[in-house]
Design a protein around this motif. Structure first.
Motif, PDB file in Angstrom:
ATOM      1  N   LEU A  71       0.831  -1.209   0.000  1.00 22.45           N
ATOM      2  CA  LEU A  71       0.000   0.000   0.000  1.00 22.45           C
ATOM      3  C   LEU A  71       0.863   1.256   0.000  1.00 22.45           C
ATOM      4  O   LEU A  71       0.598   2.212  -0.741  1.00 22.45           O
ATOM      5  CB  LEU A  71      -0.920   0.008   1.229  1.00 22.45           C
ATOM      6  N   LEU A  72       1.903   1.251   0.827  1.00 21.22           N
ATOM      7  CA  LEU A  72       2.792   2.416   0.911  1.00 21.22           C
ATOM      8  C   LEU A  72       3.570   2.621  -0.380  1.00 21.22           C
ATOM      9  O   LEU A  72       3.779   3.756  -0.821  1.00 21.22           O
ATOM     10  CB  LEU A  72       3.753   2.252   2.094  1.00 21.22           C
ATOM     11  N   VAL A  73       4.004   1.512  -0.990  1.00 20.86           N
ATOM     12  CA  VAL A  73       4.720   1.615  -2.260  1.00 20.86           C
ATOM     13  C   VAL A  73       3.794   2.173  -3.341  1.00 20.86           C
ATOM     14  O   VAL A  73       4.177   3.034  -4.130  1.00 20.86           O
ATOM     15  CB  VAL A  73       5.260   0.231  -2.685  1.00 20.86           C
ATOM     16  N   THR A  74       2.552   1.691  -3.360  1.00 24.42           N
ATOM     17  CA  THR A  74       1.575   2.179  -4.345  1.00 24.42           C
ATOM     18  C   THR A  74       1.305   3.664  -4.159  1.00 24.42           C
ATOM     19  O   THR A  74       1.240   4.432  -5.131  1.00 24.42           O
ATOM     20  CB  THR A  74       0.267   1.391  -4.232  1.00 24.42           C
ATOM     21  N   GLU A  75       1.147   4.081  -2.897  1.00 24.67           N
ATOM     22  CA  GLU A  75       0.912   5.506  -2.620  1.00 24.67           C
ATOM     23  C   GLU A  75       2.073   6.356  -3.147  1.00 24.67           C
ATOM     24  O   GLU A  75       1.875   7.397  -3.785  1.00 24.67           O
ATOM     25  CB  GLU A  75       0.749   5.743  -1.119  1.00 24.67           C
ATOM     26  N   SER A  76       3.308   5.880  -2.881  1.00 28.00           N
ATOM     27  CA  SER A  76       4.485   6.624  -3.313  1.00 28.00           C
ATOM     28  C   SER A  76       4.547   6.718  -4.837  1.00 28.00           C
ATOM     29  O   SER A  76       4.878   7.767  -5.398  1.00 28.00           O
ATOM     30  CB  SER A  76       5.750   5.963  -2.767  1.00 28.00           C
ATOM     31  N   ARG A  77       4.205   5.623  -5.519  1.00 29.61           N
ATOM     32  CA  ARG A  77       4.228   5.627  -6.979  1.00 29.61           C
ATOM     33  C   ARG A  77       3.209   6.616  -7.538  1.00 29.61           C
ATOM     34  O   ARG A  77       3.482   7.329  -8.504  1.00 29.61           O
ATOM     35  CB  ARG A  77       3.925   4.226  -7.515  1.00 29.61           C
ATOM     36  N   ILE A  78       2.035   6.649  -6.925  1.00 28.69           N
ATOM     37  CA  ILE A  78       0.993   7.572  -7.381  1.00 28.69           C
ATOM     38  C   ILE A  78       1.462   9.011  -7.237  1.00 28.69           C
ATOM     39  O   ILE A  78       1.317   9.827  -8.157  1.00 28.69           O
ATOM     40  CB  ILE A  78      -0.314   7.345  -6.589  1.00 28.69           C
ATOM     41  N   ARG A  79       2.053   9.313  -6.090  1.00 26.86           N
ATOM     42  CA  ARG A  79       2.530  10.687  -5.854  1.00 26.86           C
ATOM     43  C   ARG A  79       3.648  11.050  -6.840  1.00 26.86           C
ATOM     44  O   ARG A  79       3.659  12.144  -7.413  1.00 26.86           O
ATOM     45  CB  ARG A  79       3.037  10.823  -4.418  1.00 26.86           C
ATOM     46  N   GLN A  80       4.606  10.135  -7.033  1.00 25.52           N
ATOM     47  CA  GLN A  80       5.716  10.423  -7.918  1.00 25.52           C
ATOM     48  C   GLN A  80       5.271  10.563  -9.365  1.00 25.52           C
ATOM     49  O   GLN A  80       5.767  11.418 -10.101  1.00 25.52           O
ATOM     50  CB  GLN A  80       6.786   9.334  -7.809  1.00 25.52           C
TER      51      GLN A  80
END
Length: 292
Positions: A71-80
């Motif tokens: 979930l945290l990796v997905t959130e980071s990818r979305i932001r980036q």
């Protein structure tokens, strides 16, 4: 349930301490404890087993840890991705790679990567295949690409296969081994071998030399040169030597394990914010290996 609670859960799981997690997140310890209690209440389950000042994951905590990390990796990818799309993203990414694939390929990919993600500075360092995972674990580079000799099972590291790479036991076309219809272990042991060596302290039986006499290099290219000029034999990746095989400068040794396959991987830390450029690079390498 919110992402700040998930982040707190993962950091505490990694550190085993609310105090250490609070230090890493630069936040109040009490606030962190309350976030975990709120998460446990919402999920109606105990996520940690408390023993003095140390916390360890409960069975339920262990079961959800990987999903929480994702979930945290997905959130980071979305932001980036959003920042990249707006043209505001600026970063420096360090990449290690071995020389199992031709330099011409890497030069082409590096230039295309730089043009496509111009807001980011990419630094590429050549390293031994056996050192790639360790360079990521120790934080010396952000990502690494190459033959996965280590096959480590480190909870902090991911090894994403991008394709298979064929490894060939070869010698100079004029070498006596090239004339034999079948080569035994004993015949290999009695001939000079050029082998892969690396700085990582972990022993890897797969990289132990077979020959009584051997010389070690941290580069496939150096191994290749030794085979071509010094009468040694060794194991090399097919993409690096295909033109030498076509030109009949090299011959494949007819040994039981003369042809093997290894995974070609991208190494990164678990939970690492994957730069869009690395996703692009991984896709291009996957295409190259598939077509090869």
């Amino acid at each position: 349930m919110n992402l700040s609670q998930i982040d707190a859960f993962c950091i505490i799981a990694d550190t085993g301490s609310v105090s250490e997690a609070a230090r890493q997140l630069d936040c109040n310890r009490t606030k962190l404890s309350m976030a975990i209690k709120a998460l446990e209440k919402e999920l109606d389950t105990q996520l940690f087993i408390r023993s003095g000042n140390h916390l360890s994951l409960s069975e339920a905590g262990k079961a959800i840890y990987k999903d929480c990390r994702n979930l945290l990796v997905t959130e980071s990818r979305i932001r980036q991705t959003c920042v990249q799309a707006s043209g505001e993203f600026n970063a420096e990414v360090w990449i290690a790679r071995d020389d199992s694939l031709p330099d011409e390929l890497w030069q082409d990919l590096a230039h295309r990567l730089n043009k496509q993600f111009s807001a980011t500075s990419f630094n590429m360092a050549l390293a031994s295949s056996g050192d790639l995972a360790n360079l990521v674990v120790t934080g010396q580079v952000d990502f690494a690409f190459g033959v996965d000799y280590e096959r480590i099972n480190d909870p902090n590291t991911t090894s994403q296969p991008l394709g298979k790479i064929r490894m060939m036991s070869v010698c100079n076309a004029t070498h006596p081994l090239s004339k034999l219809r079948r080569v035994s272990d004993n015949e290999l042991r009695n001939n000079m071998q050029a082998v892969m060596v690396y700085l990582n302290e972990k022993d890897n039986p797969e990289l132990q030399p077979l020959s009584i006499q051997h010389i070690g290099f941290s580069s496939f290219d150096y191994i290749l040169n030794s085979i071509l000029t010094e009468g040694a034999w060794g194991v090399l990746p097919e993409p690096l030597i295909r033109h030498h095989l076509r030109n009949q400068d090299l011959a494949v040794i007819k040994h039981t394990y003369g042809l093997t396959q290894e995974d070609y991987c991208m190494f990164s830390l678990v939970g690492m914010n994957e730069h869009p450029g690395m996703t692009w690079l991984a896709d291009k390498l996957n295409e190259y290996l598939f077509d090869f």
